[in-house]
Motif scaffolding. Structure first.
Motif, short mmCIF file in Angstrom:
data_model
loop_
_atom_site.label_atom_id
_atom_site.label_comp_id
_atom_site.label_asym_id
_atom_site.label_seq_id
_atom_site.Cartn_x
_atom_site.Cartn_y
_atom_site.Cartn_z
N PRO C 529 32.53 -33.29 18.31
CA PRO C 529 31.40 -33.00 19.20
C PRO C 529 31.11 -31.52 19.44
N VAL C 530 32.00 -30.61 19.09
CA VAL C 530 31.68 -29.20 19.32
C VAL C 530 31.45 -28.42 18.03
N GLU C 531 31.80 -29.02 16.89
CA GLU C 531 31.58 -28.32 15.64
C GLU C 531 30.16 -28.55 15.16
N THR C 532 29.67 -27.65 14.32
CA THR C 532 28.42 -27.89 13.63
C THR C 532 28.76 -28.18 12.17
N HIS C 533 27.73 -28.47 11.39
CA HIS C 533 27.99 -28.70 9.98
C HIS C 533 28.34 -27.42 9.25
N CYS C 534 28.09 -26.31 9.90
CA CYS C 534 28.42 -25.05 9.28
C CYS C 534 29.79 -24.61 9.80
N ALA C 535 30.76 -24.51 8.91
CA ALA C 535 32.12 -24.20 9.33
C ALA C 535 32.15 -22.88 10.09
N GLY C 536 32.90 -22.84 11.17
CA GLY C 536 33.05 -21.60 11.93
C GLY C 536 31.99 -21.38 12.98
N ILE C 537 31.03 -22.32 13.09
CA ILE C 537 30.02 -22.19 14.15
C ILE C 537 30.18 -23.38 15.10
N TYR C 538 30.34 -23.09 16.39
CA TYR C 538 30.61 -24.14 17.37
C TYR C 538 29.54 -24.15 18.46
N LEU C 539 29.45 -25.29 19.14
CA LEU C 539 28.42 -25.45 20.18
C LEU C 539 29.07 -25.59 21.54
N ALA C 540 28.42 -25.03 22.55
CA ALA C 540 28.91 -25.21 23.91
C ALA C 540 27.72 -25.36 24.84
N GLY C 541 27.77 -26.34 25.70
CA GLY C 541 26.80 -26.47 26.77
C GLY C 541 25.52 -27.20 26.40
N ALA C 542 24.49 -26.94 27.21
CA ALA C 542 23.27 -27.73 27.16
C ALA C 542 22.40 -27.46 25.93
N CYS C 543 22.78 -26.52 25.08
CA CYS C 543 22.01 -26.32 23.86
C CYS C 543 22.24 -27.49 22.90
N GLN C 544 23.28 -28.29 23.16
CA GLN C 544 23.60 -29.41 22.28
C GLN C 544 23.03 -30.71 22.85
N GLY C 545 22.64 -30.70 24.12
CA GLY C 545 22.08 -31.89 24.77
C GLY C 545 22.24 -31.69 26.26
N PRO C 546 21.44 -32.41 27.09
CA PRO C 546 21.53 -32.20 28.53
C PRO C 546 22.95 -32.41 29.05
N LYS C 547 23.38 -31.51 29.91
CA LYS C 547 24.76 -31.57 30.42
C LYS C 547 24.82 -31.01 31.82
N ASP C 548 25.77 -31.53 32.62
CA ASP C 548 26.00 -30.91 33.92
C ASP C 548 27.10 -29.85 33.78
N ILE C 549 27.45 -29.22 34.90
CA ILE C 549 28.38 -28.08 34.81
C ILE C 549 29.77 -28.50 34.32
N PRO C 550 30.39 -29.55 34.91
CA PRO C 550 31.73 -29.90 34.42
C PRO C 550 31.78 -30.17 32.91
N GLU C 551 30.79 -30.89 32.43
CA GLU C 551 30.77 -31.20 31.00
C GLU C 551 30.58 -29.94 30.17
N THR C 552 29.71 -29.05 30.67
CA THR C 552 29.45 -27.81 29.96
C THR C 552 30.72 -26.99 29.84
#
Lengths: 136, 154, 661
Positions: C529-552
Motif C-alpha cells: 500500500p505505500v509503494e508505487t510501481h516505480c521502485a524507490g518511490i513511496y506514497l504517504a498521506g492523502a495524495c494516495q486517497g482520502p485519509k484522516d490524520i491517524p491513517e496519514t
C-alpha cells in the motif's frame, strides 16, 4: 390504517419494463432525498420522489401505479440536475405513467372534455403537454 | 439490423472460436488484466495474454507471426500516453503500430483484427470491455485466412 | 538438454474450480522437454515451495514453470525458492492461470483449454530462458520528501531518526499543510496545533533534515538508489540567513489587500507575509503580485525597516540539483471547487462556508480569535446547518464518486465544538449515511447526538434561499418523508476532498501512475500500500486517497520504513532483464541511441580482425546499470543485433507459436 407485510420482489416484469423504458439504474440511488427536498411539484404527491425509487428497489410497483405522484411530476428535471447519482427521476415517472397508460382502457385525459377544459382557460401549452403525459 | 447481420455471420461460421493474442505491457495493461481477474470481470477465454515489459517491446514481427500462425486477432495494450513506466515507450508503440496498421490494411487484414489500446493498471473494466469488443468484431469477420501459413494447421 | 518441471497450483479452489487440473496435467505430459509435473493445492505455501526445491535437486530439472496466480504476485516467491535450491532464479517462468484464466472465465472446458495453452506458452518460453546474473549499483544515502504536511513531516522525521539525510520540499512558504489549519482533531478533540507544531519545530531543528520551503521539484531522472532531482527554490525576496523573524515588516507593510490563503480567504494579509505565526521556517515571503514595490516600483518600506537588511528585491529563483536514493511523495489533497453546486449558493453568500473555513472561524488563532461569528455581519449564529456529502459519492460531473472519508467525523466534531462553546446554538446535520469506521469514531459521533444534542437528519438539502437575515434551508427527512424548512444563520458544507491539481504533473515527472480520480496508485491495493510501481518511490498521506490524520501518520511511517530499507543497503541489485548487443551483427547505425530514454546505449569503437587486417568499427554498447529493460531499442534495431534478456525475440515468438498451436 391496517399495516400489511410486503414481500420484496425485484423480479417483477414491471421493474424490467421500467428499466427498459427509462434506461435508468434504480440501484444507483443512495436514498439521500435531495430530489424530494428540491421538488417544486411535491405538494400534490402522496409518495415522495425518493420513496418512489425506494419502492422500486423493493419491487412495490403497484403502490406507485396507484399513486398521485406519477401524475404530479412536472418533468422539470430539478431532481436530475441536483442528483448526486445522476438518476433521472422524471424518466422513471414517465415509465410508470406509460405502464398505466399502456394497460387497456386506461386514459387519463378524455379528449371529448378538452373544449370544456379550454373554456376554463387552461394554457394551450398545458393541454399539449397533457396529451403527451396523459393519453396513449 | 446489425445484430441480425452478425447473427447470420456467426451461424455461417458455426463452431468458429476465434483465437486472439494480446501483448500486454507489464506495468499497466497486464496489471489491468490482473485487476479484471481480481474483480471477476468476465471476458471470453479466446484471448491469450503474452507479457512484455513495455508495449514498445512488441516487434511488428511478433504480430505478423501471430497472424501467420493462425491468430484471428491481435491486441497490443500499453500504458496511457504520458504514463509509460519507461517514460516514452508507448509513444514508439503508437508510431510503429500505426504504420503496421497501414501495412496490414494494405495486405488485406481487416482493421478490426488488429487493435492497439491504452489500458492502465486501474482499468480492469476497460480491459474486459476492450477484449469483449475485439472478440465480437473478430467473430463477425470470421477466421483469418489472409496471412495464415498454409503449412500451419490449427 | 532442458529439463522442464511444471508445477500447477490449485490455489485452494480458486483455480481448480474452473480449471480441470487433471486435464492440464495430461495435456502437458506430451510436451517435449517437460520431464516432471506436479500439482498441489497451495504452491506458494512452504510445502508447495519445497516441492519445487525438491524437484530441482532430485529430478534434476533445470527449468521451472509454475502455473498459478499472476507473476506480479508470486514470481519473486518462486524465484527465491529456485535460488535456494541452487537454480538460477531467472530460469523460473510463471503461467498466469488465475487472474487471466480461472477468475475471468466461467466455462470450465474453455478455461481448462486456455490454462493448457498458457502453460504451454510458459514452457516454450522457459526452455529458452537463460541464466541471468543481476548487476549491482550503489545507493545515494539521502531521501527526498515532496510535500510538507503532516505526512511529509512524519516521514522526514522517521527517516532522519534512522540516521539518514532527508531533504523536504514544500511548495508553500511554510510546512504544516492542512493540519496546521485545523482547530481540534477527532476523535480526541486535542488541539491540532498543539500536536503538530512541536513536530514542525523538531523538523526545523533536526540536523539531518534540510528544508526547501517555497520550492518545487521540477525534474526527476534516474532510478531507485540514484534519482537525480532538480528543485526550484522560488525567490522569497528575503535572505533566509539574515531574517530573524521579528515581524516588523509584516506589521508595517501598507499593502494589506490580499486574501490570506491560510485563513481560507476569511482574512486579509500583507504583501509580505508568513502564512501563520508558528510557521516553519519563520521567514516571510513577498507576494510579488500584490507588493507595491513590485507593482509600481515605489515603496520599499520593508527594506527600510528591516533591522538586519534581509529584504532583497532582486532575489532570483535558485535551481538546486541533488541526488537521492529514494523519493517519498506526500503532496496531500484539496477540497473541491463548489462553483457548480448552485443550489447551495456557496459563491453567492458569505454565510455559506466550507468545513475548512469553519475550522478557521472556531480556531483561537483564527481571524475571529476563536469567536464563531457569521462572516456577513459578525453576529453569533443561533442555528447552524451542516450538510455532508457535498460532492462526495456524487457520480455526476460536479462531484467525486468516492467517499471522502473524513467529512462524517469532522462534521460531528464541528457540531460538537459548536454545542460545547455555544449551548444555545442549535446544530443540524444533514447526512446520507454516517460512516464512523475507526477506533473510537462511532462513540464520538454518538456522543455528538446523545450528549451534545446535535440533530442528525438523514436526508439532503434541496436548496438554500438566502433571505434578509437568515438562510432558508429546504431539506427533507428521508426517513419520515417530511419536508423540512430551517431558518439558519450559518451553513457549513462538507465539501468533497480531491487530489491536488498538480497530481498529473507530479505523476508524469516521477513516472508513477494515477487512478481515475487522480490519486496516486499504490503497487498493490492490499499488500503493497505505500509503494508505487516505480521502485524507490513511496506514497504517504492523502495524495494516495482520502485519509484522516491517524491513517496519514501510519502510512507516512510505513513509507519511511520502506525508504530506510533501501537507504540501509550499500548496493542494490539491478534488474538483469536488460538489453544486450550482439556486436558482430551490429551495423553501427545507432538508431537505438535515439530511442533509449535512459541514455543507456553509447557508441563504442571496437577492433576487428578481418582477413588478417585490423579494422576499427563503430557499434552500440549497452550500459547495464542504466538500462531499465523496456526493450524499445530491440524493435528499432535494423539488423536485429539488440535483444532483451529475459524477453528475447526467440522467447516471445516461441510463446506466440505455443499459443497459436
Amino acid at each position: 390504517m391496517l399495516r400489511e407485510k410486503i414481500t420484496p420482489d425485484t423480479t417483477k416484469k414491471e421493474i424490467g419494463q421500467i428499466s427498459e423504458i427509462s434506461d435508468e439504474k434504480i440501484l444507483d440511488c443512495l436514498q439521500c432525498g435531495k430530489c424530494t427536498a428540491g421538488c417544486p411539484a411535491i405538494h400534490g404527491m402522496d409518495i415522495m420522489p425518493h420513496q418512489v425509487i425506494r419502492l422500486l428497489q423493493l419491487g412495490q410497483v403497484d403502490k406507485l401505479l396507484a399513486s398521485t405522484t406519477i401524475w404530479g411530476c412536472a418533468a422539470c428535471f430539478t431532481c436530475l440536475s441536483r442528483c448526486p447519482r445522476k438518476v433521472d427521476l422524471s424518466k422513471i415517472m414517465e415509465a410508470l405513467r406509460l405502464i398505466v397508460l399502456r394497460t387497456k382502457g386506461n386514459q387519463r385525459l378524455e379528449i371529448d372534455k378538452v373544449p370544456e377544459l379550454l373554456a376554463k382557460q387552461i394554457p394551450q401549452q398545458a393541454i399539449v403537454s397533457g396529451f403527451r403525459k396523459y393519453v396513449k | 439490423m446489425s445484430v441480425i447481420a452478425s447473427d447470420a455471420v456467426i451461424k455461417k461460421e458455426a463452431g468458429f472460436e476465434p483465437l486472439i493474442v494480446a501483448f500486454c505491457c507489464n506495468w499497466c495493461s497486464y496489471a489491468g488484466a490482473d485487476l479484471a481477474g481480481t474483480s471477476r470481470l468476465n471476458y471470453p477465454a479466446n484471448i491469450k495474454i503474452i507479457r512484455v515489459p513495455c508495449s514498445c517491446r512488441v516487434n511488428a514481427n511478433f504480430v505478423l507471426r501471430a497472424f501467420q500462425r493462425g491468430a484471428d486477432g491481435v491486441i497490443i495494450a500499453g500504458c496511457h500516453p504520458g504514463d509509460c513506466h519507461y517514460m516514452t515507450g508507448n509513444y514508439y508503440t503508437r508510431r510503429r503500430m500505426s504504420l503496421l496498421k497501414n501495412l496490414l490494411e494494405f495486405i488485406g487484414i481487416e482493421e478490426a483484427r488488429f487493435k492497439i489500446d491504452w489500458i492502465s493498471a486501474s482499468e480492469g473494466n476497460k480491459f474486459a470491455e476492450v477484449m469483449n469488443d475485439v472478440l465480437a468484431k473478430v467473430h463477425q469477420l470470421g477466421p483469418n485466412r489472409k496471412l495464415r501459413d498454409s503449412r500451419w494447421r490449427r | 538438454m532442458q529439463r522442464v518441471g511444471v508445477f500447477i497450483c490449485w490455489c485452494g479452489t480458486n483455480i481448480s474450480s474452473t480449471v480441470n487440473i487433471e486435464q492440464v496435467v495430461a495435456a502437458l505430459e506430451n510436451i517435449p522437454g517437460v520431464v516432471y509435473i506436479k500439482d498441489y493445492q497451495y504452491m506458494c505455501s512452504e510445502i508447495g515451495q519445497n516441492l519445487v526445491k525438491d524437484a530441482i535437486k532430485e529430478q534434476n530439472i533445470n527449468r521451472v514453470v509454475v502455473a498459478s496466480c499472476s507473476p506480479r504476485m508470486h514470481e519473486a516467491t518462486f524465484r527465491k525458492a529456485a535460488a535456494a535450491a541452487g537454480l538460477n532464479p531467472y530460469l523460473v517462468e510463471i503461467a498466469n492461470i488465475r487472474e487471466h484464466c480461472s477468475w475471468v472465465h466461467k466455462d470450465k472446458e474453455a478455461a481448462t483449454q486456455k490454462a493448457i495453452s498458457l502453460t504451454r506458452a510458459a514452457v516454450a518460453k522457459a526452455i529458452l530462458n537463460e541464466q541471468l546474473i543481476p548487476g549491482e549499483v550503489g545507493v545515494e544515502k539521502r531521501a527526498l520528501v515532496i510535500g510538507g504536511g503532516i505526512a511529509g513531516i512524519q516521514t522526514a522525521l522517521d527517516i532522519a531518526e534512522a540516521g539518514y539525510q532527508v531533504d523536504l520540499v514544500e511548495k508553500t512558504p511554510s510546512i504544516g499543510g492542512k493540519m496546521a489549519q485545523l482547530d481540534k482533531t477527532f476523535p480526541t478533540l486535542d488541539c491540532s496545533a498543539c500536536i503538530l507544531t512541536p513536530k514542525m519545530v523538531d523538523l526545523a531543528l533536526n540536523s539531518k533534515i534540510n528544508l526547501y520551503s517555497y520550492s518545487e521539484v521540477t525534474e526527476v531522472n534516474g532510478f531507485v538508489g540514484n534519482f537525480e532531482v532538480t528543485i526550484n527554490q522560488k525567490a522569497r525576496s528575503i535572505e533566509m540567513e539574515k531574517c530573524t523573524g521579528c515581524g516588523i515588516c509584516l506589521a508595517k507593510c501598507p499593502a494589506k489587500k490580499a486574501l490570506s490563503e491560510f485563513e481560507e480567504g476569511l482574512a486579509k494579509r500583507a504583501a509580505i507575509y508568513t502564512p501563520f505565526p508558528q510557521a516553519v521556517p519563520n521567514v516571510p515571503v513577498i507576494d510579488r503580485e500584490t507588493c507595491i514595490k513590485f507593482v509600481t516600483g515605489k515603496c520599499g518600506l520593508c527594506a527600510k525597516l528591516c533591522p538586519t537588511g534581509a529584504i532583497d528585491y532582486e532575489q532570483k529563483d535558485q535551481i538546486v540539483n541533488q541526488k537521492y536514493g529514494v523519493i517519498i511523495v506526500a503532496t496531500g489533497y484539496d477540497l473541491i471547487n463548489l462553483d457548480r453546486f448552485g443550489e447551495y449558493q456557496y459563491l453567492d453568500h458569505p454565510d455559506i462556508i466550507t468545513g475548512l473555513e469553519f475550522e478557521r472561524l472556531v480556531n483561537a488563532a483564527g481571524p475571529t480569535g476563536g469567536k464563531l461569528v457569521r462572516p456577513s455581519d459578525q453576529k453569533q449564529p443561533k442555528k447552524v446547518v451542516f450538510i455532508q456529502c457535498v460532492g462526495s459519492r456524487d457520480k455526476s460531473e460536479r462531484g467525486k464518486a468516492y467517499c471522502s472519508k473524513i467529512c462524517c467525523m469532522y462534521t460531528a466534531k464541528h457540531a460538537m465544538l459548536l454545542r460545547d462553546k455555544y449551548p444555545d446554538c442549535e446544530a443540524y446535520v444533514f447526512y446520507i449515511d454516517v460512516r464512523t469506521a475507526g477506533k473510537g469514531f462511532e462513540e464520538f459521533q454518538r456522543r455528538a447526538v446523545e450528549n451534545y444534542g446535535v440533530n442528525y437528519i438523514k436526508g439532503m438539502v434541496g436548496k438554500i434561499f438566502p433571505g434578509d437575515n437568515q438562510l432558508q434551508v429546504n431539506g427533507v427527512d428521508a426517513l419520515s418523508g417530511e419536508l423540512l424548512q430551517l431558518e439558519a444563520d450559518l451553513v457549513v458544507l462538507a465539501a468533497a476532498t480531491q487530489a491536488k491539481p498538480e497530481a498529473d504533473e507530479v505523476a508524469r515527472m516521477l513516472s508513477i501512475s494515477i487512478d481515475r480520480d487522480r490519486f496516486f496508485t499504490e503497487a498493490h491495493p492490499k499488500l503493497r500500500p505505500v509503494e508505487t510501481h516505480c521502485a524507490g518511490i513511496y506514497l504517504a498521506g492523502a495524495c494516495q486517497g482520502p485519509k484522516d490524520i491517524p491513517e496519514t501518520v501510519a502510512q507516512a511511517s510505513a513509507a519511511a520504513t520502506k525508504a530506510i530499507g533501501v537507504l540501509s543497503k550499500n548496493k542494490l541489485v539491478n534488474n538483469p532483464c536488460v538489453a544486450k548487443v550482439e556486436q558482430a551483427v551490429c551495423s553501427g547505425c545507432l538508431a537505438c541511441i535515439k530511442i533509449c530514454p535512459y541514455e543507456a546505449i553509447t557508441e563504442q569503437v571496437i577492433e576487428e580482425k578481418t582477413r588478417g587486417k585490423v579494422r576499427l568499427r563503430r557499434v552500440a554498447e549497452v550500459n547495464e546499470t542504466l538500462c531499465q529493460g523496456c526493450g524499445g531499442c530491440t524493435v528499432a534495431c535494423r539488423p536485429g543485433a539488440i535483444d532483451l534478456k529475459g524477453f528475447s525475440n526467440q522467447q516471445i515468438l516461441a510463446e506466440v507459436d505455443a499459443i497459436c498451436r
